[in-house]
Design a protein around this motif. Sequence first.
Motif, short mmCIF file in Angstrom:
data_model
loop_
_atom_site.label_atom_id
_atom_site.label_comp_id
_atom_site.label_asym_id
_atom_site.label_seq_id
_atom_site.Cartn_x
_atom_site.Cartn_y
_atom_site.Cartn_z
N UNK A 199 0.83 -1.20 0.00
CA UNK A 199 0.00 0.00 0.00
C UNK A 199 0.87 1.26 0.00
N UNK A 200 1.91 1.24 0.82
CA UNK A 200 2.81 2.40 0.84
C UNK A 200 3.37 2.67 -0.54
N UNK A 248 2.13 1.82 -3.43
CA UNK A 248 1.07 2.31 -4.31
C UNK A 248 0.78 3.79 -4.06
N UNK A 249 0.66 4.14 -2.79
CA UNK A 249 0.35 5.54 -2.47
C UNK A 249 1.44 6.47 -2.98
#
Lengths: 283, 283, 283, 283, 283, 283
Positions: free
Chosen positions: F5-6, F8-9
Amino acid sequence: MNTTHIESLKQIAGTLSQSEVKEYGYIPRPAQSSPNVNRIKEMMSLLKSIFFPDFFDDAEISAYTQESHIDVYLERLYSLLNELLCQSERTLTFIGRLPEIKRLLATDVKAMHDSDPAATSYSEVILCYPAIQAMVHYRVAHELLRMDVPVLPRIITELAHSATGIDIHPGARIGEYFSIDHGTGVVIGETCVIGNHVRLYQGVTLGAKGFTFDHEGLPLNEPRHPIIEDHVIIYSNSTILGRITIGHHAVIGGNIWQVYAVPPYSRIIQKKATSSFTDGLGI
Amino acid sequence: MNTTHIESLKQIAGTLSQSEVKEYGYIPRPAQSSPNVNRIKEMMSLLKSIFFPDFFDDAEISAYTQESHIDVYLERLYSLLNELLCQSERTLTFIGRLPEIKRLLATDVKAMHDSDPAATSYSEVILCYPAIQAMVHYRVAHELLRMDVPVLPRIITELAHSATGIDIHPGARIGEYFSIDHGTGVVIGETCVIGNHVRLYQGVTLGAKGFTFDHEGLPLNEPRHPIIEDHVIIYSNSTILGRITIGHHAVIGGNIWQVYAVPPYSRIIQKKATSSFTDGLGI
Amino acid sequence: MNTTHIESLKQIAGTLSQSEVKEYGYIPRPAQSSPNVNRIKEMMSLLKSIFFPDFFDDAEISAYTQESHIDVYLERLYSLLNELLCQSERTLTFIGRLPEIKRLLATDVKAMHDSDPAATSYSEVILCYPAIQAMVHYRVAHELLRMDVPVLPRIITELAHSATGIDIHPGARIGEYFSIDHGTGVVIGETCVIGNHVRLYQGVTLGAKGFTFDHEGLPLNEPRHPIIEDHVIIYSNSTILGRITIGHHAVIGGNIWQVYAVPPYSRIIQKKATSSFTDGLGI
Amino acid sequence: MNTTHIESLKQIAGTLSQSEVKEYGYIPRPAQSSPNVNRIKEMMSLLKSIFFPDFFDDAEISAYTQESHIDVYLERLYSLLNELLCQSERTLTFIGRLPEIKRLLATDVKAMHDSDPAATSYSEVILCYPAIQAMVHYRVAHELLRMDVPVLPRIITELAHSATGIDIHPGARIGEYFSIDHGTGVVIGETCVIGNHVRLYQGVTLGAKGFTFDHEGLPLNEPRHPIIEDHVIIYSNSTILGRITIGHHAVIGGNIWQVYAVPPYSRIIQKKATSSFTDGLGI
Amino acid sequence: MNTTHIESLKQIAGTLSQSEVKEYGYIPRPAQSSPNVNRIKEMMSLLKSIFFPDFFDDAEISAYTQESHIDVYLERLYSLLNELLCQSERTLTFIGRLPEIKRLLATDVKAMHDSDPAATSYSEVILCYPAIQAMVHYRVAHELLRMDVPVLPRIITELAHSATGIDIHPGARIGEYFSIDHGTGVVIGETCVIGNHVRLYQGVTLGAKGFTFDHEGLPLNEPRHPIIEDHVIIYSNSTILGRITIGHHAVIGGNIWQVYAVPPYSRIIQKKATSSFTDGLGI
Amino acid sequence: MNTTHIESLKQIAGTLSQSEVKEYGYIPRPAQSSPNVNRIKEMMSLLKSIFFPDFFDDAEISAYTQESHIDVYLERLYSLLNELLCQSERTLTFIGRLPEIKRLLATDVKAMHDSDPAATSYSEVILCYPAIQAMVHYRVAHELLRMDVPVLPRIITELAHSATGIDIHPGARIGEYFSIDHGTGVVIGETCVIGNHVRLYQGVTLGAKGFTFDHEGLPLNEPRHPIIEDHVIIYSNSTILGRITIGHHAVIGGNIWQVYAVPPYSRIIQKKATSSFTDGLGI
């Protein structure tokens, strides 16, 4: 902003972010996210409304809706505590202890009222006496600490410390009918044990005389603060240090530095100060 | 929330509402509804703007609109006080005393400025010195108490106590050109009488030595705090107790415990402390 | 409002506006408009977030966005300081000193953690210890004072004084690894010089013994506060006055009144108090 | 601010204050002080929480505390209304009508849900449909108007008008199961009489065709708006003007201009528009 | 409050709580707790700052910190959406679509700017045009609806409806370069399909002509709104109803009621109104 | 947050920041920083208090302090406008026009009161009629636009548009005694010229019929909206398009589409709608 300033700011931000480099002030990030202080303040405000209905609420609360208000406050408290404690069983355990905390606080109100000629009513004590605020925070924090809740109890007592100047460690054990007058500067250390019907004045320290150190040079967390037995009075600005016992019904005068035990019924007072007409001292 | 928790919460709420049962902490409901603290804060904020225009206002106030601002503030104050005092004649009486309170506060500002080498201007004293805040609250509360307004005066001085650590009972009588430096821990009791040009330092207590009790065992509200005559200076952390007189132009050094009267022009200082190399004390 | 009240209010407003007439309390208007206190609070809040990311922010800050947060905070700080200091070069100079201030604060955190057995983690010290808040305010204010910024530094330290009861003048010079325990009532005067690894307890005053006066009778701003050398410990409620030197590794016990220099490695303790059973004292 | 600007501002302020001089825009001061709009917003927020518990409250409300919440809301409402209506009997009368208002609103929710294929649940209708907000405000305002409360009802419906674009005069009479879809631009005049099960679409006007004037040339407040019988549907942007009756079960198509009565079961539709390829019109 | 009033309030509260009794307005409690509207407003505010940096932020954002601000906003958005969507994968999916939503919004800004002679810059369009606000809310809500998020999309578009008078159902499908001028009263139904380069004016309805009902008498949610092909313009207050196709490059004039399909390149205008001097109509 | 997620963000943030790449939605940064909307709201609130003292103020304003309030408001307005306009001469020019704006608004209040039978007092009109709010915003914005202030005038009228559904371009010219009833959906274009004593109803558009384009295909900003002469009334939902003149004392009925000039004293009404019993239309 001109280009030179932008370059400088970028560089400074970079330096401030290199927190792993020791020379720029290394502070490890908190192991878990810090409790939200605004939530804690809301929790304490709810608790004050539960303990003393109609004293601290913005709107008036009639006697006939008092129980409904407490229902509403308890539900909100349950939800807030679940968020702060992350475990609903602990939340319920804590809420179950509220009647006992309320009972203890009522003894404190009575003690402060009965020992102060300036107090005109219980209401004035609840509304105006900083020691009541300090005791609400302490008694709540102490219960949470007994349930091994971390950090939160200390934040709770520090909120009272900031507002009242009374610094009670949540680990201290304090009996019924406890009173503090004025209160600014009072310090009650982590391992203190205080009996019933004890009364302190402003500036009293119940502290540690010294520490035992471990092999890494860090101080050990041992019993190191005084034991104050029932019915003791300690006057303003006195300092009681170390794991000593102040016997029941003892009276310690003001501005005393006490590092030895005191037997029951003692009266300890400061020697008379020198009186002189010395102009040369410059005071 | 599961059913067990709901049942528990219901039961606890019931217990907490049974406030008439003594064992659950009986606190009588306040005789009349408590004054709204936010209104009192607004009142004090208005008064600060009236006494010191352009110091504490959010927006800038030009000299040419100063009088209009005071009109506006006074009207709002009149309305707020009517609500708090419930009687417009008392409101007007109090407002009529504002010029005299302002004059007294101006003498306090001058006294604090002239006696502190660290003070760079009157403005700095008004903006930064906690004792100014304490004196605004005290002088306002004292006037209200003289008009027999209940509870409100004590809440006002406690707001200052919380913010500054200076605890002045609204019943004390304090003359012109009064100054306190630093201030944390200062306590001035209900029946104190303080002359003009008196100066206190942090941690000074002007307290009661003991109380007379009535036949019910409650302490009587008698004159029990010191009389401090003109031009007295009392240094930090000293404690003056009882209905004794500290004569004019006396100087009391720091960390003094004083329970006897002191003649005019006295100099009282603490005995020299023992100096030693004792490792065994653990400090 | 009836006509009589309107007339009275008009007249009182007129009197309160005649501030140039001495008998109504003459206070000169501030030379320049006072700094907006809400802006200063926002500035201090930004600085705390910059020094200790993820401790004081409302929302959680991940490690991976920490640098972005600092970018954002620094830009807002730059804008706020430009407004407060009215000169962008001074703003940049101050921001350039933030890494050094952060480094010093990290030594203070370490010192407070290592000397208090009640401290469970660095995080608890940062979040709960009032002395950290006092040191953030002092170290920032000291840098601004060194850049000759007027008034602002004093407001910054007074904000901490009000919240913590610790009163450090921004002019004092304080070394690394400084710690204060509890802190209420601590006073550190304008011309103090404090070395590294110094530790104070609550109620300690480092003050002036007396002043030299100029020909107008106003006190001169000369070096008049103590010099505290490295590794000194001063226990609670002691008062050290005047331009005296407390030698390195000295330990000053509690409730001491000290107006003479102390050599290195000294131990100063209070004489034992009189213990007696005197009922007649009324305490 | 330079002197010229100060002079100008003073003069302009003077002109603006001469409100009694006609050429500067004479508006008489309100006969009585205007109701505080923030209090009215709070009142409407309380009413929404009473009518639809757990939909609009900030915190979650369990089923088991619903009754306690309603107790608390009603008490606060009683206090607010006493302040707004200045008469406790009227307050009680109004509160006594809340169950009937709640019942009517429930029929509106049902009607809006059942006639809109896009509605997925009663909850979505209550939370999202602007017409529900408009009806809560209208039904409350209508009750207050029936009790001859001045100004307040109109402010209440205008709050909904601003938020939803639906303008219902509090004087209109509206039956059960009323629904409006989308709603922007709907206008329902003061003397409208609307039956049960009526449905309107956006932009529908139920207005006056013309006024009768009194001898001073001011329009008379007579019945001048339509009567809409049961089960009528009026499609978007149609305009129905004058004291005409739209018979039960009639359907009025969109964009209709109707100034004559319509018998029951009618279908009124617009003529087909001209379709052409005219470039010269510039559209 | 007197006893009669208390009794009355108790009884009314009881009635209002009996929500399960049909005659008092039965509304079932929401199946799951309603989304917190303040959180949704914060989410939309974050999204506006992400799509249009430096337009809607309280403080100024330099070009050089723009990326850091977006980091910070995205992290906060991630956390907020996790709370609202209760599933981090969905949160990430939605955030992954933000660049495409931003691209579409940029085409809308360009379209609104290029077709309005009153528009002076892209900035004015972004800051002032209500249709931009409506499109930000719609395009975000549409993506959430595509991910089957319940209730939330409708609340998002209703927030825009309330602020702008433009009511776009999140289910509608709208192409690139879409523009609306003025916008009050525009309604775009759930099953609309709108091509690229379409322009609408205020008061335009793209609605349903009628519904098909199921066997319980509830309307079926079928395709029932118009298909608007590329490069269509529809002027103010026109109503297009039913699953009809408006062919590409068609222009629909103002105040048209259209329920049949329109071929490409058509021009539809209203017949000329009757002009007359009839006094008897009363208008 | 897990590592995926990190990552992707971070990537999405990067994409969103590449605003100069066209395919990700290129919007140029605003040429100058956008005006702060909260300041503009505060400015409009001050102006409302100046134009209509005691109507919109939180606290009550007595007649006897009205002039003082206006002094205070004007000073704050002067300061706010200096910040928004960045030039004190323009600020003073604008403030100098306030008496004339107030006079015009008073004619609007009178016009709205005299033509609406539902209006019970001038006070009700000022407090409740959305058209008054729209006219305050328009008349202020128009004066600022005449002084060539950019962007600000449009934001001011859009604030009123959002609150009232009345969209008046600040460039339009509107005479005395102007009234709008209900108002939702009214649009008045940039180059409209409106005489005295004109009255509009809800949904009226005074718009452009078409544009002239420059060689780049952008529409030219020419006179393109109607001229409405004195004493004209236009009923609800009518649309008047193009640079045509509606002669004095003309009455335009509701739901009219008018693109040609109308001579003085005309009455224009819509043809009677078809009345039929067609079930097949599905409405």
